[in-house]
Design an enzyme around this catalytic site. Structure first.
Site, mmCIF file in Angstrom:
data_model
loop_
_atom_site.group_PDB
_atom_site.id
_atom_site.type_symbol
_atom_site.label_atom_id
_atom_site.label_comp_id
_atom_site.label_asym_id
_atom_site.label_seq_id
_atom_site.Cartn_x
_atom_site.Cartn_y
_atom_site.Cartn_z
ATOM 1 N N SER A 25 2.513 88.257 2.269
ATOM 2 C CA SER A 25 3.362 88.694 1.145
ATOM 3 C C SER A 25 3.914 90.094 1.408
ATOM 4 O O SER A 25 5.098 90.371 1.166
ATOM 5 C CB SER A 25 2.541 88.743 -0.147
ATOM 6 O OG SER A 25 2.197 87.456 -0.542
ATOM 7 N N ARG A 29 7.911 91.558 2.219
ATOM 8 C CA ARG A 29 8.485 92.647 1.414
ATOM 9 C C ARG A 29 8.765 93.880 2.273
ATOM 10 O O ARG A 29 9.674 94.655 1.982
ATOM 11 C CB ARG A 29 7.531 92.992 0.255
ATOM 12 C CG ARG A 29 7.535 91.886 -0.827
ATOM 13 C CD ARG A 29 6.263 91.909 -1.646
ATOM 14 N NE ARG A 29 6.278 90.986 -2.767
ATOM 15 C CZ ARG A 29 5.959 89.682 -2.699
ATOM 16 N NH1 ARG A 29 5.619 89.138 -1.544
ATOM 17 N NH2 ARG A 29 5.980 88.931 -3.783
ATOM 18 N N ARG A 126 11.427 72.274 -2.414
ATOM 19 C CA ARG A 126 10.754 73.273 -3.269
ATOM 20 C C ARG A 126 11.678 73.657 -4.429
ATOM 21 O O ARG A 126 12.868 73.918 -4.236
ATOM 22 C CB ARG A 126 10.406 74.549 -2.457
ATOM 23 C CG ARG A 126 9.622 74.303 -1.182
ATOM 24 C CD ARG A 126 8.135 74.185 -1.351
ATOM 25 N NE ARG A 126 7.441 75.278 -1.961
ATOM 26 C CZ ARG A 126 6.833 76.265 -1.307
ATOM 27 N NH1 ARG A 126 6.888 76.335 0.002
ATOM 28 N NH2 ARG A 126 6.166 77.192 -1.966
ATOM 29 N N SER A 176 4.635 83.470 -11.584
ATOM 30 C CA SER A 176 5.008 83.384 -10.172
ATOM 31 C C SER A 176 5.493 84.730 -9.662
ATOM 32 O O SER A 176 6.479 85.289 -10.155
ATOM 33 C CB SER A 176 6.122 82.341 -9.985
ATOM 34 O OG SER A 176 6.759 82.543 -8.746
ATOM 35 N N GLN A 178 6.784 85.178 -6.832
ATOM 36 C CA GLN A 178 8.049 84.992 -6.112
ATOM 37 C C GLN A 178 9.230 85.108 -7.071
ATOM 38 O O GLN A 178 10.239 85.751 -6.759
ATOM 39 C CB GLN A 178 8.060 83.625 -5.428
ATOM 40 C CG GLN A 178 6.994 83.508 -4.346
ATOM 41 C CD GLN A 178 6.889 82.107 -3.769
ATOM 42 O OE1 GLN A 178 7.550 81.181 -4.227
ATOM 43 N NE2 GLN A 178 6.047 81.948 -2.770
ATOM 44 N N ASP A 328 -3.587 80.811 -3.559
ATOM 45 C CA ASP A 328 -3.551 80.366 -2.166
ATOM 46 C C ASP A 328 -4.935 80.043 -1.611
ATOM 47 O O ASP A 328 -5.052 79.482 -0.509
ATOM 48 C CB ASP A 328 -2.885 81.438 -1.288
ATOM 49 C CG ASP A 328 -1.395 81.534 -1.583
ATOM 50 O OD1 ASP A 328 -0.830 80.606 -2.204
ATOM 51 O OD2 ASP A 328 -0.788 82.560 -1.203
ATOM 52 N N ARG A 401 -2.425 75.868 4.846
ATOM 53 C CA ARG A 401 -3.717 76.160 4.180
ATOM 54 C C ARG A 401 -4.596 74.905 4.098
ATOM 55 O O ARG A 401 -5.818 74.998 4.078
ATOM 56 C CB ARG A 401 -3.495 76.794 2.814
ATOM 57 C CG ARG A 401 -2.716 78.114 2.938
ATOM 58 C CD ARG A 401 -2.926 79.061 1.793
ATOM 59 N NE ARG A 401 -1.901 80.103 1.821
ATOM 60 C CZ ARG A 401 -1.940 81.209 2.572
ATOM 61 N NH1 ARG A 401 -2.970 81.442 3.358
ATOM 62 N NH2 ARG A 401 -0.961 82.092 2.535
HETATM 63 C C1 S3P Z 1 3.628 84.802 -2.970
HETATM 64 C C2 S3P Z 1 3.335 84.364 -4.214
HETATM 65 C C3 S3P Z 1 2.507 83.184 -4.498
HETATM 66 C C4 S3P Z 1 1.831 82.612 -3.253
HETATM 67 C C5 S3P Z 1 2.680 82.677 -2.028
HETATM 68 C C6 S3P Z 1 3.135 84.090 -1.758
HETATM 69 C C7 S3P Z 1 4.428 86.025 -2.804
HETATM 70 O O1 S3P Z 1 3.334 82.230 -5.097
HETATM 71 O O2 S3P Z 1 1.425 81.283 -3.478
HETATM 72 O O3 S3P Z 1 1.945 82.227 -0.901
HETATM 73 O O4 S3P Z 1 4.402 86.614 -1.727
HETATM 74 O O5 S3P Z 1 5.085 86.422 -3.787
HETATM 75 P P1 S3P Z 1 3.756 82.335 -6.646
HETATM 76 O O6 S3P Z 1 5.194 82.548 -6.665
HETATM 77 O O7 S3P Z 1 3.297 81.014 -7.193
HETATM 78 O O8 S3P Z 1 3.039 83.480 -7.285
#
Ligand code: S3P
Length: 446
Positions: A25, A29, A126, A176, A178, A328, A401
């Site tokens: 993550s 970023r 997705r 989320s 993301q 995760d 995973r």
């Molecule tokens: C992530 C957020 C998580 C996670 C993913 C990485 C991120 O998803 O499952 O592997 O880097 O923002 P969510 O969007 O469900 O929080």
């Protein structure tokens, strides 16, 4: 590529594992914020796995000078500033990365140029409506793809150039990180402030890093306010920013250390951000012997060393509040629970169905193939241990995973096993098999 192992009781492991790779993550970023910064930034311990390398390639396609040193895992980015990206000549490819496509769509929303973003077969399934809806409210023009018989909107996404977004006040329909991050990145391009409210707190790397790069962002509980028109700048170009090692990758070996008898494993430099460590809380509640040392809070993210020792596990009902902080780690937690007494119950985890695979059904199939007893719910599962393991074959469903969880289950159970389709492990953990070899585990890859 399949992983094959012959029946063998695993020998005691007493090792320090110092090469868990950088956090996925944070590495995504790092590329995004480094590119949007108006000066140079160097990150160390960057995760040079496929997912993050696609993100890096995308920003290079938009004119950002980025140099990777694969030997010492550093990346040097000559940031072009938030208005410095150039129109890419070709569609942008994120590979298998849901994080990549959602975060980068937030950035693309604010650009004056048109763009297209897509990914591999799994990415094309997705859901993207969750980012398209808020970004459209901000004034972005995004067209996605419809799939017959399905309700959401999917990649490829086509974005039309935009001469400025407006801020919004938005409550996320799903917890989320993301989606939250896509909105926060787009808010850098808006004239007015944006307020995002989270239904449940989820990982906060974007907020931490935006703050570190000087954005005007405030967090008060579940509300995040980012003022529009921010300029990003690395405050100290003489010091590299260290990316902690990924706790979600360490998780596989943390569980292995708990399960193999007479073992003790220490992991160095692991990210300890409070929005990522729920696995440790849950394992402690399940009776695991675990210690954290050498905590360092420097740079934008805390990290430290984790030691685990062989433990007798008892399964629990996992509190709903932990789910976004554990999202995760649920596949490997299911493996741990197969060795525990009693029932592990996971609910309110329907988000797992939208990951690299439908992870609830993938976990259920994996556990049943290994000989475990598990009941599936729409939003989770109930697994009763200890399981009677048998020789097994599991297909990863091209989900990294699931592949790594099944491999850890195979090793810890001592049964002969085949785990099919393991190439996907490269998306997040390129040295996974090297670490297994360093633990003297005999296996074949075919
Ligand atoms: C992530 C957020 C998580 C996670 C993913 C990485 C991120 O998803 O499952 O592997 O880097 O923002 P969510 O969007 O469900 O929080």
């Amino acid at each position: 590529m399949d992983f094959k192992i012959k029946a063998k009781t695993p020998a005691a492991m007493r090792h320090a594992i110092e090469d868990i790779p950088g956090d996925k993550s944070i590495s995504h970023r790092a590329i995004i914020l480094g590119s949007l910064s108006s000066n140079r930034v160097v990150f160390t311990n960057f995760l040079d796995a496929l997912d993050c390398m696609h993100t890096s390639n995308i920003f290079q396609m938009m004119g950002v000078p980025i140099i990777h040193s694969l030997i010492d895992k550093t990346v040097m980015i000559d940031g072009v500033g938030i208005h410095g990206l150039q129109q890419p000549e070709d569609p942008l490819y994120v590979g298998n990365s849901g994080t990549g496509i959602r975060l980068i769509t937030g950035v693309l929303s604010g650009q004056i140029f048109d763009s297209q973003i897509y990914g591999d077969e799994s990415i094309q399934t997705r859901p993207m409506k969750r980012v398209i809806d808020p970004l459209t409210l901000m004034g972005a023009h995004i067209k996605g793809t419809l799939i017959e018989g399905k309700k959401d909107i999917y990649p490829p996404l086509t974005l039309s150039g935009n001469s400025g977004l407006n801020g919004i006040s938005y409550t996320l329909p799903v917890a989320s990180a993301q989606v939250k991050s896509a909105i926060l990145f787009a808010s850098l391009y808006s004239d007015t402030p944006t307020i995002v409210t989270e239904p449940k707190k989820c990982r906060d790397h974007t907020e931490n890093m935006l703050k570190g790069f000087g954005a005007d962002i405030q967090v008060a509980g579940k509300k995040i306010r980012c003022s529009g028109k921010n300029i990003l700048r690395n405050p100290d170009t003489n010091t590299a920013i260290h990316i902690p090692s990924d706790i979600s990758s360490a998780a596989f070996f943390i569980v292995l250390g708990c399960l193999v008898s007479s073992s003790q494993l220490t992991f160095t430099g692991i990210g300890l951000n409070s929005t990522r460590v729920a696995l440790l809380h849950v394992l402690l509640e399940m009776g695991v012997t675990l210690k954290i040392q050498n905590q360092k809070g420097q740079d934008m993210e805390p990290y430290g060393d984790i030691t685990v020792a062989t433990s007798a596990l008892h399964n629990i009902e996992v509190s709903e509040k932990f789910i976004p902080f554990l999202i995760d780690e649920i596949p490997i937690l299911a493996i741990a629970a197969m060795f525990g007494k009693g029932t592990l119950k996971i609910t309110k985890a329907e988000e797992l169905r939208t990951k690299e695979s439908d992870r609830i059904s993938a976990i259920v199939d994996m556990v049943r193939n290994m000989g475990g007893t598990i009941q599936e719910f729409p939003d989770g599962f109930e697994l009763t241990g200890p399981s009677e393991f048998k020789e097994f074959k599991v297909n990863s469903k091209k989900d990294h995973r699931i592949a790594m969880s099944a491999i850890i289950g195979a090793i810890a159970s001592g049964k002969s096993a085949v785990v099919e389709d393991c190439e996907c492990i490269d998306t997040s953990f390129p040295n996974f098999f090297d670490i297994l070899r360093s633990l003297n585990i005999d296996f074949e890859l075919e």
